[in-house]
Design a protein around this motif. Structure first.
Motif, PDB file in Angstrom:
ATOM      1  N   LEU A   3      -5.114  35.874   2.319  1.00  0.00           N
ATOM      2  CA  LEU A   3      -3.854  35.266   2.651  1.00  0.00           C
ATOM      3  C   LEU A   3      -2.654  35.201   1.633  1.00  0.00           C
ATOM      4  O   LEU A   3      -1.528  35.296   1.898  1.00  0.00           O
ATOM      5  N   ARG A   4      -2.889  35.127   0.253  1.00  0.00           N
ATOM      6  CA  ARG A   4      -2.081  35.241  -0.783  1.00  0.00           C
ATOM      7  C   ARG A   4      -1.551  36.403  -0.890  1.00  0.00           C
ATOM      8  O   ARG A   4      -0.158  36.486  -0.954  1.00  0.00           O
ATOM      9  N   THR A   5      -1.955  37.557  -0.564  1.00  0.00           N
ATOM     10  CA  THR A   5      -1.540  38.813  -0.336  1.00  0.00           C
ATOM     11  C   THR A   5      -0.541  38.843   0.649  1.00  0.00           C
ATOM     12  O   THR A   5       0.592  39.435   0.342  1.00  0.00           O
ATOM     13  N   ARG A  15       7.803  31.099   4.903  1.00  0.00           N
ATOM     14  CA  ARG A  15       8.003  29.735   4.004  1.00  0.00           C
ATOM     15  C   ARG A  15       6.633  28.980   4.470  1.00  0.00           C
ATOM     16  O   ARG A  15       6.213  28.850   5.287  1.00  0.00           O
ATOM     17  N   VAL A  16       6.039  28.506   3.191  1.00  0.00           N
ATOM     18  CA  VAL A  16       4.862  27.680   3.249  1.00  0.00           C
ATOM     19  C   VAL A  16       4.893  26.390   2.723  1.00  0.00           C
ATOM     20  O   VAL A  16       5.541  26.255   1.594  1.00  0.00           O
ATOM     21  N   PHE A  38      -3.336  30.317  -7.249  1.00  0.00           N
ATOM     22  CA  PHE A  38      -2.869  29.829  -8.653  1.00  0.00           C
ATOM     23  C   PHE A  38      -1.253  30.143  -8.635  1.00  0.00           C
ATOM     24  O   PHE A  38      -0.673  31.229  -8.393  1.00  0.00           O
ATOM     25  N   GLN A  39      -0.471  29.147  -9.096  1.00  0.00           N
ATOM     26  CA  GLN A  39       0.800  28.974  -9.247  1.00  0.00           C
ATOM     27  C   GLN A  39       1.625  29.559  -8.170  1.00  0.00           C
ATOM     28  O   GLN A  39       2.801  30.221  -8.042  1.00  0.00           O
ATOM     29  N   SER A  40       1.167  29.526  -6.820  1.00  0.00           N
ATOM     30  CA  SER A  40       1.651  29.973  -5.541  1.00  0.00           C
ATOM     31  C   SER A  40       2.912  28.915  -4.946  1.00  0.00           C
ATOM     32  O   SER A  40       3.278  29.104  -4.154  1.00  0.00           O
TER      33      SER A  40
END
Length: 206
Positions: A3-5, A15-16, A38-40
Motif C-alpha cells: 500500500l505504501r508503495t 490524497r490520503v 513511517f513518516q508517511s
C-alpha cells in the motif's frame, strides 16, 4: 508495504487521510522507523465543531419537525455529549422521530445511556491499582506524572513507602492507546472523555 508503495508511486493523484479511535495508536503508526507507514503523514489536531455545526443541526431539526431549541441549549447539550457530532446528530434524529422538544433532557438521557452501556465498572476492576491511581491523578487535571507530587500521591493512595519512576513507566505503557494518549511532552488526555468523567464521579478524585 505494498500500500505504501502504491501511494508513493501515485502521490500526484492520491490524497490520503488516516483516522482512528486511538490518537496514540495513530502516532505510533507513523513513528516506528521500520513500519510501512513511517513518516508517511503528519498528524494534526482538528478543533471541536462549534456554533456553526449546532446552528446547522438546529435548522435541520426546525425543517423536519417545525419545532426549535435555543442555540444556548444546543451548545450545552453538545457539551454534555462530549462534543461528539455523531451523538448530537443521533439525539436530534431521535427528537424528530419521537416528537420530543427538550434537547437538554434528551442529551442527558443519551449520556446516561452511554454511561450505563460503557462497561466502565468492569474496565476499572480489570486495571491494576497503580493504573487506576494514575488515571485518577490525570483525570483530576494533574500532569507531571514523574515528579515528586505525583509519586507521593501514588504512594499515599497505594499504601506504600514510595513509587519508583520505572513503575510509573510500566503503568503508562499499559494505559497508553487503550485509555490515554500523549498530546504533548508530559501531558496526557483520555481517549474516552466519558471514562474520565466516570472516574471523576466515582473514584474520589482530589
Amino acid at each position: 508495504f505494498f500500500l505504501r508503495t502504491i501511494m508513493d508511486q501515485n502521490r500526484e493523484k492520491i490524497r490520503v487521510m488516516y483516522t482512528g479511535s486511538s490518537r496514540d495508536g495513530l502516532r505510533k503508526l507513523f513513528s516506528r522507523r521500520r513500519a510501512a507507514l513511517f513518516q508517511s503523514s503528519s498528524q494534526i489536531d482538528l478543533p471541536d465543531l462549534g456554533a456553526g455545526f449546532i446552528e446547522h443541526m438546529r435548522d435541520c431539526y426546525k425543517q423536519a419537525s417545525g419545532r426549535d431549541f435555543s442555540l444556548l441549549h444546543g451548545q450545552r447539550a453538545f457539551s454534555l455529549l462530549i462534543n461528539v457530532p455523531r451523538e448530537f446528530r443521533s439525539v436530534i434524529e431521535k427528537m424528530i422521530l419521537s416528537g420530543a422538544d427538550d434537547i437538554m433532557n434528551e442529551a442527558a438521557q443519551a449520556n446516561d445511556d452511554q454511561m450505563e452501556d460503557s462497561g466502565y465498572p468492569a474496565i476499572w476492576q480489570s486495571l491494576k491499582s497503580i493504573d487506576q491511581t494514575l488515571l485518577i491523578w490525570i483525570a483530576s487535571g494533574h500532569a507531571a506524572i514523574y515528579q515528586d507530587a505525583c509519586k507521593e500521591f501514588l504512594a499515599d493512595r497505594l499504601g506504600v513507602d514510595s513509587v519508583e519512576t520505572h513503575t510509573i513507566q510500566n503503568a503508562m505503557n499499559r494505559l497508553r492507546g487503550d485509555h490515554l494518549s500523549l498530546v504533548s511532552h508530559g501531558n496526557y488526555e483520555f481517549e474516552d472523555a466519558r471514562f474520565r468523567d466516570w472516574i471523576i464521579l466515582h473514584c474520589d478524585c482530589p
